[in-house]
Design an enzyme around this catalytic site. Structure first.
Site, mmCIF file in Angstrom:
data_model
loop_
_atom_site.group_PDB
_atom_site.id
_atom_site.type_symbol
_atom_site.label_atom_id
_atom_site.label_comp_id
_atom_site.label_asym_id
_atom_site.label_seq_id
_atom_site.Cartn_x
_atom_site.Cartn_y
_atom_site.Cartn_z
ATOM 1 N N ASP A 1 82.965 -22.475 -12.331
ATOM 2 C CA ASP A 1 82.879 -21.492 -13.420
ATOM 3 C C ASP A 1 82.200 -22.151 -14.614
ATOM 4 O O ASP A 1 82.037 -23.367 -14.664
ATOM 5 C CB ASP A 1 84.244 -20.902 -13.762
ATOM 6 C CG ASP A 1 85.340 -21.949 -13.845
ATOM 7 O OD1 ASP A 1 85.022 -23.160 -13.839
ATOM 8 O OD2 ASP A 1 86.518 -21.569 -13.921
ATOM 9 N N GLU B 1 87.387 -16.846 -17.860
ATOM 10 C CA GLU B 1 88.470 -16.788 -18.851
ATOM 11 C C GLU B 1 88.913 -15.360 -19.172
ATOM 12 O O GLU B 1 89.982 -15.167 -19.749
ATOM 13 C CB GLU B 1 88.053 -17.495 -20.149
ATOM 14 C CG GLU B 1 87.790 -18.993 -19.985
ATOM 15 C CD GLU B 1 89.042 -19.810 -19.719
ATOM 16 O OE1 GLU B 1 90.148 -19.238 -19.701
ATOM 17 O OE2 GLU B 1 88.902 -21.028 -19.504
HETATM 18 ZN ZN LIG Z 1 90.842 -21.599 -18.919
HETATM 19 ZN ZN LIG Z 2 89.478 -22.912 -16.479
#
Ligand SMILES: [Zn+2]
Ligand SMILES: [Zn+2]
Length: 404
Positions: A76, A146
């Site tokens: 990510d 997130e």
């Molecule tokens: Zn995070």
């Molecule tokens: Zn993370």
């Protein structure tokens, strides 16, 4: 020991990784706005010879290397709306507009910059050593972890029509434990499922001296907050795991005005989708009943957002990759991990494909360093051995399926 040679070759990219890490750390971007980061990853993967595409705000590089299985490794790449307080010379000074239009400071406070650099290091090593493996490698860089939006956005943008079908999906996270240099795996439930709720109570405003003319949303909200405490303590099977936390309670501006609305923000965590539904149903029941008991004429508004699925590691994949970690990192660098109350949207991808997956953790802090939790403004992992370990773990796990 061919994998050993691939790991040793990482010496050749170490300096680039460290410089790139500092650059990315100093230039974080908010969830679903990672355009510069995505562009950088796109160009880097292209330079390594990957067929590269921008998909749903993320980047996917595919490297086909003859017949064999297809493995997907995901990293990510988003930062957080946090003002960095690490004092590092490569600390972020970035301020950017969030999705609501507010200017906010941005920081890589979850270590996704570590994930990007480890993912790129693995992509580099796999492209360099085509003779050591066979099959198809998919390097996937996901935005918006997130806010639990990125995996869904990539899927919605046709991810599965645009890439070969993988048989296994892998991902990892840098954490405060184990100590830097070590990795931790766990079979079964590893990360909890999560959801947030925004609850708006509609009462009736009045002068503070005339409570009898009001329907006081602060009293109703207080009653709701207390009653929510009974979900885990009185309704839940004591052998089931659940967390219900009220993180925000906002109402009113002045001592002598009873406001007409109040807003509660609630976060929940569970290890089981059924339990999650039970908790959501209980919250809704309590909120509606409390509003009714107080005489609200307008029904409360309840919005569920930031929904994260359960991360449940496949037993067979966990055993196979753990054994490979022990072989190539050494048994002393591999620990058994406990379940964590954190959450992830990675599993949307393997779940949508109905394929097994493994998500593991690796250490970001050395023993002689003060460690701060992910999302803390002082979160500052040790550059090494953290970057090297994350890169090694990714390569070992991928070659566990693609290696000759
Ligand atoms: Zn995070
Ligand atoms: Zn993370």
């Amino acid at each position: 020991m061919s994998i050993q040679q691939v790991l040793q070759s990482l010496d050749g990219i170490q300096e680039w990784q460290e410089e790139t890490y500092k650059y990315l750390h100093a230039h974080p971007e908010l969830s679903m706005q990672e355009t510069q980061t995505a562009q950088f990853i796109f160009e880097t993967l292209q330079g390594y010879g990957y067929q590269t595409q921008l998909i749903g705000g993320g980047v996917v590089g595919v490297l086909q290397n003859g017949d064999g299985p297809t493995v997907l490794f995901r990293a990510d790449m988003d930062g957080l709306p946090i003002k960095e307080k690490t004092g590092l010379d490569y600390a972020s000074q970035v301020v950017m507009k969030d999705l609501n239009g507010d200017m906010v400071p941005v920081m890589h406070a979850c270590g996704h910059d570590v994930h990007i650099v480890a993912g790129l290091g693995a992509a580099w090593a796999l492209a360099l050593h085509l003779d050591e493996w066979q099959g198809t490698y998919i390097a996937l860089f996901q935005p918006g972890e997130e806010i639990a939006a990125g995996a869904k956005a990539m899927i919605a943008d046709g991810l599965f029509e645009k890439i070969p079908h993988p048989q296994v999906a892998l991902s990892q996270h840098v954490l405060t434990e184990p100590v830097a240099g070590k990795v931790g795996t766990r079979s079964g439930s590893f990360l909890s499922s999560a959801a947030s709720l925004s609850i708006t109570i509609y009462g009736q405003g009045a002068h503070g001296s005339m409570p009898h003319l009001s329907v006081d949303p602060i009293v109703i909200g207080s009653s709701i907050v207390m009653k929510l405490q009974t979900i885990v303590s009185r309704e839940m099977d004591p052998f089931q795991f659940a967390v219900v936390s009220v993180g925000s309670f906002q109402a009113g501006l002045k001592a002598n005005i009873i406001p007409d609305t109040a807003n509660l923000q609630v976060n929940i965590r569970t290890y089981n989708e059924k339990v999650q539904q039970q908790v959501l149903d209980s919250i809704k029941r309590i909120v509606h009943a409390e509003c009714e008991a107080a005489g609200c004429t307008t029904s409360p508004k309840i919005k569920v957002f930031d929904y994260y699925p359960l991360t449940e590691n496949d037993a067979k994949i966990t055993a196979e990759v753990t054994e490979a970690f022990e072989t190539y990192l050494g048994k002393e660098r591999v620990v058994a991990y406990h379940p964590m109350t954190a959450s992830e949207d990675f599993s949307y991808i393997p779940q949508a494909l109905n394929i097994p997956y493994l998500y593991w953790g690796f250490g970001g802090f050395t023993e002689d360093q003060t460690s701060y939790a992910n999302h803390n403004p002082k979160f500052a992992p040790a550059i090494q051995p953290t970057l090297r370990t994350g890169t090694e773990a990714a390569i070992i796990a991928v070659l566990c399926y693609l290696g000759k």
